[in-house]
Design an enzyme around this catalytic site. Sequence first.
Site, short mmCIF file in Angstrom:
data_model
loop_
_atom_site.label_atom_id
_atom_site.label_comp_id
_atom_site.label_asym_id
_atom_site.label_seq_id
_atom_site.Cartn_x
_atom_site.Cartn_y
_atom_site.Cartn_z
N HIS A 1 3.50 6.97 -6.72
CA HIS A 1 2.78 8.14 -7.21
C HIS A 1 3.76 9.22 -7.13
O HIS A 1 3.66 10.24 -7.92
CB HIS A 1 1.44 8.41 -6.31
CG HIS A 1 0.47 9.23 -6.53
ND1 HIS A 1 -0.62 9.75 -6.27
CD2 HIS A 1 0.62 10.02 -7.93
CE1 HIS A 1 -1.39 10.36 -6.81
NE2 HIS A 1 -0.87 10.80 -7.91
N HIS B 1 0.84 -1.08 0.03
CA HIS B 1 0.00 -0.17 -0.02
C HIS B 1 0.99 1.25 -0.07
O HIS B 1 0.69 2.22 -0.76
CB HIS B 1 -0.98 0.11 1.29
CG HIS B 1 -1.62 1.30 1.42
ND1 HIS B 1 -3.04 1.49 1.03
CD2 HIS B 1 -1.40 2.48 1.97
CE1 HIS B 1 -3.46 2.47 1.40
NE2 HIS B 1 -2.54 3.29 1.83
N GLU B 2 1.85 1.46 0.89
CA GLU B 2 2.52 2.39 1.10
C GLU B 2 3.35 2.74 -0.13
O GLU B 2 3.77 3.84 -0.50
CB GLU B 2 3.37 2.52 2.37
CG GLU B 2 2.54 2.53 3.63
CD GLU B 2 1.68 3.70 3.81
OE1 GLU B 2 1.82 4.81 3.06
OE2 GLU B 2 0.50 3.49 4.29
N HIS C 1 1.87 4.74 -2.88
CA HIS C 1 2.07 6.10 -2.62
C HIS C 1 3.43 6.46 -3.16
O HIS C 1 3.55 7.60 -3.77
CB HIS C 1 2.04 6.56 -1.04
CG HIS C 1 0.70 6.53 -0.42
ND1 HIS C 1 -0.38 7.55 -0.94
CD2 HIS C 1 0.03 5.75 0.63
CE1 HIS C 1 -1.37 7.18 -0.24
NE2 HIS C 1 -1.08 6.17 0.61
#
Length: 684
Positions: free
Chosen positions: A477, A470-471, A474
């Site tokens: 991104h 998940h992280e 980020h």
Amino acid sequence: MTENPFFSPSSLPFQLPPFAEIRDDHYEPAFERGMAEQIAEVQAILVAPEPATFANTIEALERSGRILKRVSAVFFGLSSSDKTPFIAELEERIAPRLSAHGDRIRLDSDLYERIRAVSERVAAGEEQLDAEAVYLVDRYLTSYTLSGAGLGDADKATLREVNQRLSTLTTRFDTDLLDDTNALAVHVADVSELDGLGADAIATAAANATSRGLEGYLITLVLPTGHPYLASLTNRALRERIMTASQSRAARDNDADNRPVVLEIARLRASRAELLGFRSHAAAVTAAQTAGTPEAVDALLRRLAAPAAANARAEAAVLQEQIDATETDSTLASWDWAFYTEKVRAARFDVDTSAMRPYFDAERVLRDGVFFAATSLYGIRFEERFDLAAYNGEARVFEVTEDDGTPIGLYLLDLYTRDSKHGGAWMNSFVSQSRLLGTPRVVTNNLNVPRPAPGTPTLLTLDEVTTLFHEFGHALHGLFATVTYPRFAGTSVFRDFVEFPSQVNEMWMLWPEVLANYAKHFDTGEPMPQEMVDRLIASRAFNEGFRTSEYLAAALLDQAWHGLSSAEAEAVTDVAEFERAALERVGLADRAVPTRYSSTYFSHVFAGGYDAGYYSYIWSEVLDADTVRWFEENGGMTRANGDRFRRHVLGIGGSRDPLEAYREFRGRDADIAPLLERRGLTES
């Protein structure tokens, strides 16, 4: 202090901050010079004799404050990941000064009029700008308007006072929480009480105790209400101690009591919203998000709350049956849920998530899982840079390049928990890409994995593997966003859109070719048995009632606090009673299913920038689930699919309207059906 490393860009690769050179006495002078420099730059904009244009106003604002950006990125990055007593003390002093500095710029009437004039020139076709620049003008006008730039002088003075007080309070909330979280760590004298934990977890608890000069074992707390050890500990009394300690954080009569802080923050945010012309803080916040209104948020959350609660009640009945079959006179409590969920999961699906840990060696998960998936989708490469130092000896530095060797940026990973680090997991940026400023990319991921005993591997739980994927979403991104203007850099998107890319990246954790590449026994190298994987996938819908309910309870609690009018906020005097009543109104006041975050340790919304925005996770998950469906329907993990997602979502940062970009990627608006199916809410 010409040697101050913040006064000029770093000469290290990718402008990585020179952490080894940064001393405590560098921060405050850098903040002072940075603020003074930016004020001078803004004044130069205001005294320019020429009429306002995009170049001499908007672009000039984007160029301003470079020293301040450099020192803020490092200081606040360390405030969350490695907070020393010095950083904590300086943060309390500097936060209100930074708030006043920001208000001095955002509330300047002359500057606001120049921004309005540029917007009018753009509307009249007098400026020849590309799409990103046009969008930048729109975002500036909207943000300054919502910040109160159009208010009268008296109201602006009030607004400045409120903002400065709020900056002090949110900093105090954060410090109180960290202090009380450390103070409430659960001390265990006898190893027999730790029955059910693995040898590595016991060794970690022993090391925790030793580090604080204690005998025995110490269980440190995590940010959410629940704790990973609750799924394994057979000692019910110890499970209750852990849950009680968790729920007591910053809600005791001591110096770290956040209850008065919560009340004052809620009142000040409500009064500020009223000053800005909104009924509530939630209305002010959502006006600048994709949701648009609190009513739209409420409609989604309430649509999911009743069926989620019904599913949780059904799950509770199953867990109680398990308790009745193994114990006498015990009623399911919050500290029992995770423990008996694992027993039911094992009985019904023959799944033991603790038995998966030997297959989740952290190094393999990182290199052969997280990095492998990114390479397969986007063609990027990772090389560890042992010659570059991060801010802490535990953090690692990786250089990221395109398939052809073109540099992208640096990725830092800070995996392990420590007393100086906040709970939870997050991504932030030390350097954000901008063509205008010529800046590259340096991003970091923080997790809170317990450090194993020396000489033993770091074995992750299933949840920790999910969190790392998940992280890293980020991080991608932040690494891929390629924009001209700093305002749009990296993850600088609407808050209720920012979780979308990270949630999508979770899908690759169990993607067959990815899982087969990293899920190998740390000792034997044998792959995770396929039947174990199949059983895990078959069991994933089980406990979704609990997971959805605890999340929705927190999201709706956030909306309850920030949906108050100024008069309503003044009338609230008891934090616990307000919380209880708010959860009862939405049917989620279940003692066995506590809210993921209670008010006094709800750092996301009282200190972390997610105020009136915790709904963002489920709001973004509508897009996420619909995107997963698209990948499944279009061939899965291919470079073509990865490039399309990168081009339309990850690569644009905040430089376009996110929902328009999503429509281009998907060919239509997102459908909620995949989310309902994933969460097991379709039949209800």
